[in-house]
Every structure is written in structure tokens, then in C-alpha cells.
Design an enzyme around this catalytic site. Structure first.
Site, PDB file in Angstrom:
ATOM      1  N   SER A 143       0.865  -1.178   0.000  1.00  0.00           N
ATOM      2  CA  SER A 143       0.000   0.000   0.000  1.00  0.00           C
ATOM      3  C   SER A 143       0.899   1.224   0.000  1.00  0.00           C
ATOM      4  O   SER A 143       2.090   1.125   0.341  1.00  0.00           O
ATOM      5  CB  SER A 143      -0.845  -0.005   1.289  1.00  0.00           C
ATOM      6  OG  SER A 143      -1.458   1.251   1.503  1.00  0.00           O
ATOM      7  N   TYR A 156      -2.203   0.040  10.894  1.00  0.00           N
ATOM      8  CA  TYR A 156      -2.188  -0.302   9.459  1.00  0.00           C
ATOM      9  C   TYR A 156      -0.852   0.104   8.839  1.00  0.00           C
ATOM     10  O   TYR A 156      -0.254  -0.660   8.074  1.00  0.00           O
ATOM     11  CB  TYR A 156      -3.347   0.400   8.758  1.00  0.00           C
ATOM     12  CG  TYR A 156      -3.549   0.012   7.308  1.00  0.00           C
ATOM     13  CD1 TYR A 156      -4.143  -1.198   6.962  1.00  0.00           C
ATOM     14  CD2 TYR A 156      -3.167   0.879   6.275  1.00  0.00           C
ATOM     15  CE1 TYR A 156      -4.344  -1.546   5.624  1.00  0.00           C
ATOM     16  CE2 TYR A 156      -3.366   0.542   4.945  1.00  0.00           C
ATOM     17  CZ  TYR A 156      -3.955  -0.676   4.622  1.00  0.00           C
ATOM     18  OH  TYR A 156      -4.158  -1.014   3.301  1.00  0.00           O
TER      19      TYR A 156
HETATM   20  N1  LIG Z   1      -8.834   0.051  -0.545  1.00  0.00           N
HETATM   21  C1  LIG Z   1      -7.716   0.793  -0.531  1.00  0.00           C
HETATM   22  O1  LIG Z   1      -7.787   2.039  -0.576  1.00  0.00           O
HETATM   23  C2  LIG Z   1      -6.379   0.120  -0.503  1.00  0.00           C
HETATM   24  C3  LIG Z   1      -5.239   0.901  -0.741  1.00  0.00           C
HETATM   25  C4  LIG Z   1      -3.986   0.307  -0.739  1.00  0.00           C
HETATM   26  C5  LIG Z   1      -3.865  -1.055  -0.496  1.00  0.00           C
HETATM   27  N2  LIG Z   1      -4.983  -1.802  -0.251  1.00  0.00           N
HETATM   28  C6  LIG Z   1      -4.800  -3.215   0.006  1.00  0.00           C
HETATM   29  O2  LIG Z   1      -5.485  -3.974  -0.971  1.00  0.00           O
HETATM   30  C7  LIG Z   1      -5.724  -5.290  -0.451  1.00  0.00           C
HETATM   31  C8  LIG Z   1      -7.169  -5.699  -0.748  1.00  0.00           C
HETATM   32  O3  LIG Z   1      -8.038  -4.862  -0.017  1.00  0.00           O
HETATM   33  P1  LIG Z   1      -9.373  -4.272  -0.654  1.00  0.00           P
HETATM   34  O4  LIG Z   1      -9.280  -2.799  -0.565  1.00  0.00           O
HETATM   35  O5  LIG Z   1      -9.651  -4.916  -1.952  1.00  0.00           O
HETATM   36  O6  LIG Z   1     -10.438  -4.717   0.479  1.00  0.00           O
HETATM   37  P2  LIG Z   1     -11.714  -5.692   0.428  1.00  0.00           P
HETATM   38  O7  LIG Z   1     -12.216  -5.750   1.819  1.00  0.00           O
HETATM   39  O8  LIG Z   1     -12.650  -5.255  -0.655  1.00  0.00           O
HETATM   40  O9  LIG Z   1     -11.085  -7.094   0.050  1.00  0.00           O
HETATM   41  C9  LIG Z   1     -10.398  -7.843   1.030  1.00  0.00           C
HETATM   42  C10 LIG Z   1     -10.940  -9.256   1.067  1.00  0.00           C
HETATM   43  O10 LIG Z   1     -10.204  -9.976   2.059  1.00  0.00           O
HETATM   44  C11 LIG Z   1     -11.097 -10.754   2.822  1.00  0.00           C
HETATM   45  N3  LIG Z   1     -10.517 -10.980   4.150  1.00  0.00           N
HETATM   46  C12 LIG Z   1     -10.319 -10.065   5.125  1.00  0.00           C
HETATM   47  N4  LIG Z   1      -9.773 -10.638   6.197  1.00  0.00           N
HETATM   48  C13 LIG Z   1      -9.608 -11.949   5.892  1.00  0.00           C
HETATM   49  C14 LIG Z   1      -9.112 -13.058   6.611  1.00  0.00           C
HETATM   50  N5  LIG Z   1      -8.670 -12.929   7.870  1.00  0.00           N
HETATM   51  N6  LIG Z   1      -9.066 -14.254   5.997  1.00  0.00           N
HETATM   52  C15 LIG Z   1      -9.524 -14.403   4.720  1.00  0.00           C
HETATM   53  N7  LIG Z   1     -10.028 -13.384   4.004  1.00  0.00           N
HETATM   54  C16 LIG Z   1     -10.076 -12.173   4.583  1.00  0.00           C
HETATM   55  C17 LIG Z   1     -12.370  -9.939   2.887  1.00  0.00           C
HETATM   56  O11 LIG Z   1     -13.493 -10.745   3.199  1.00  0.00           O
HETATM   57  C18 LIG Z   1     -12.410  -9.344   1.476  1.00  0.00           C
HETATM   58  O12 LIG Z   1     -13.086 -10.204   0.580  1.00  0.00           O
HETATM   59  C19 LIG Z   1      -5.382  -5.221   1.034  1.00  0.00           C
HETATM   60  O13 LIG Z   1      -4.095  -5.765   1.258  1.00  0.00           O
HETATM   61  C20 LIG Z   1      -5.369  -3.725   1.314  1.00  0.00           C
HETATM   62  O14 LIG Z   1      -4.554  -3.398   2.427  1.00  0.00           O
HETATM   63  C21 LIG Z   1      -6.239  -1.246  -0.261  1.00  0.00           C
END
Ligand SMILES: NC(=O)c1ccc[n+]([C@@H]2O[C@H](COP(=O)([O-])OP(=O)(O)OC[C@H]3O[C@@H](n4cnc5c(N)ncnc54)[C@H](O)[C@@H]3O)[C@@H](O)[C@H]2O)c1
Length: 271
Positions: A143, A156
């Protein structure tokens, strides 16, 4: 032309947001995909939408047995594993240190690190024998918060910084047989959820007031990307043909947050 013919990937958190976009993109690039996902409805939707190209395991990335089960189910269905993507995470909703009571901080740390850091290590360990056999690779989702403050709160941000160390250490330890890299996306409107221990379990970032304007405002490219916009670097890193020399690398795909500068000197919008 597709980049991932014959590639089998295992993606954690593939049920939503970036993980789901990765499932779709990898399948479109010719791959088969296993998913470890804790939300049963999201997992069922994947099976419905992608049919034989996907196999899901419902479980928690913070539990080693669930990671092993996801690897075994992926191997049983597709016969090999080439790419493990540690992607599942939870968020602390920017909660600053001073706003935690000590015992809440204690529990929130364990809850967030269990998913965001321990989950990736457990998954990498469970996938390792199959990746050694295939001379495969691991990709961690980082991230902007892996490099700069204020992309989250201290939990985080420190967890994402920790993954920089995980990428480097595992790239060192697992060479020459397994490549280990990372992708650092910037903001995107997803269902990224919170923590039971600080009362944010029911929240997700799509509910954050003014989220898109916040992302656009801190991104030199003046964009708030969709999850699909971040998938290209993963395809590149998973491809032996195109990234066979890359290990220990982290691709910053955050719209240029590292080149914001200290003053507004450019006239880029006028070019
Ligand atoms: N959304 C943002 O702005 C952003 C920015 C930078 C990085 N990220 C990173 O992107 C990645 C994906 O996140 P996202 O934004 O798509 O979120 P999201 O919540 O839409 O997707 C994450 C998925 O992980 C699953 N999950 C969460 N905890 C879990 C666990 N303990 N075991 C199994 N599954 C689990 C959730 O059910 C969900 O389906 C993450 O690593 C997040 O830190 C997100």
C-alpha cells in the site's frame, strides 16, 4: 495475447475489491485461480461467476490450517501452484494512537497484524513446497501506507511497512527457486473493512465521507483508480517470461504519491 497461460495462482481475499479484480484478470490472462476467503457469500459468488476456472476455500488467513487447506484444494483441482498472492487485509480507519485505550490497542494490534502480516507469512509457508516445485513466485499486496504516513493509523501503517521487510527477507531466503515481490497500490473505493477490537468491524472504506476526493487530492496523477486499474503489475510479476529477473522488487502503483514534493511547483495541469 495472454501472459499467464498454464499459471495457477492462489489469491487471499479474492472475494472482494482488489482480490476479486485479480481473480478476474488472472483468469482473463489464461490462469486458473484458487482463493482463500473468509466471507462465504463472496466465495460462492466467485464459484458462480468463474465456474471451473476457480476453486475457493472458506477460511481465515490468520489460521495456518486454513492456508494449508487452500493450497491443498488448489493443487487437487489444478495440479500445480505458480503464484501465491497475499492480499487479504483489514484496516484501522486512521485511528491515531492517542485515541486508543491501552487494552483496546493491545487487542487491535493482534487482530490487525494477524491478518495483514501473519496471514501473508502463514500463506507463504503453506504454499512454499508447491512453489519450490514449480519455481514459482509470491506477491504481497502492500500500500502507499507501506512507505508514507497517514494512509492509515499506526497499526495499518506499521503492518504495511512490515511487509516491506517480509518481501526483502523472503526474496533473500527463497532465491534462487522462488521469486518474492510486492505491489503497492494507492487508494481505491472497496469494502476494505475494520476491526472488531476497535468497533470498526462493520465499516468499510467505501463509507468514508469524501474518500474519492481525498485520494485524488493526494495523488499527483489526480485519479482515484478502480481495483482493476491495479492488476497489471501483478500480471507482470507473476509472469516468468516477463519478470524472470525480478525478485525483492516492490512496484509502487500509487499514482505517484512518492513524488508529491514539498511545494506545489509544477504546472502539470497546464501542459
Ligand atoms: N482500498 C484501498 O484504498 C487500498 C489501498 C492500498 C492497499 N490496499 C490493500 O489492498 C488489499 C485488498 O483490499 P481491498 O481494498 O480490496 O479490500 P476488500 O475488503 O474489498 O477485500 C479484502 C478481502 O479480504 C477478505 N478478508 C479479510 N480478512 C480476511 C481473513 N482474515 N481471511 C480471509 N479473508 C479475509 C475480505 O473478506 C475481502 O473479501 C489489502 O491488502 C489492502 O490493504 C487497499
Amino acid at each position: 495475447m495472454t501472459w499467464l497461460n498454464d499459471n495457477v495462482a492462489l489469491i487471499t481475499g479474492g472475494g472482494s475489491g482488489l482480490g476479486r479484480a485479480l481473480v478476474e484478470r488472472f483468469i482473463n490472462e489464461g490462469a486458473k485461480v484458487g482463493v482463500l476467503e473468509r466471507n462465504a457469500d463472496s466465495a460462492a459468488a466467485l464459484e458462480r461467476d468463474f465456474g471451473d476456472a476457480v476453486v475457493t476455500t472458506i477460511g481465515d488467513v490468520g489460521c495456518y490450517a486454513d492456508n494449508v487447506s487452500a493450497v491443498e484444494r488448489t493443487l487437487a483441482r489444478f495440479g500445480r501452484l505458480d503464484t501465491f498472492i497475499a492480499n487479504a487485509a483489514v484496516f484501522d480507519f486512521f485511528q491515531p494512537l492517542v485515541q486508543y485505550e491501552g487494552d483496546t490497542l493491545d487487542r487491535a494490534f493482534d487482530e490487525l497484524f494477524s491478518v495483514n502480516v501473519k496471514g501473508g507469512l502463514l500463506g507463504a509457508r503453506a504454499a512454499l513446497p508447491a512453489l519450490v516445485q514449480s519455481r514459482g513466485s509470491i506477491i504481497f499486496t502492500l500500500s502507499n501506507a507501506a512507505f508514507y504516513p497517514a494512509g492509515g493509523g499506526p497499526l495499518y501503517t506499521s503492518a504495511k511497512h512490515a511487509l516491506v521487510g517480509v518481501v526483502k527477507q523472503l526474496a533473500y531466503e527463497l532465491a534462487p527457486k522462488v521469486r518474492v515481490n510486492g505491489v503497492a497500490p494507492g487508494g481505491m473505493r472497496t469494502r476494505l473493512g475494520g476491526l472488531a477490537s476497535n468497533g470498526t468491524a462493520g465499516m468499510d472504506v467505501s463509507q468514508v465521507e469524501g474518500f474519492e476526493q481525498l485520494v485524488i487530492g493526494v495523488t499527483p496523477l489526480r485519479i482515484c483508480p478502480q481495483p482493476a486499474d491495479y492488476c497489471g503489475p501483478y500480471v507482470l510479476l507473476a509472469s516468468r517470461t516477463n519478470a524472470g529477473t525480478m525478485t525483492g522488487a516492490i512496484i509502487n502503483a500509487d499514482g505517484g504519491m512518492g513524488v508529491r514534493g514539498l511545494t506545489q511547483i509544477n504546472g502539470g495541469e497546464d501542459l
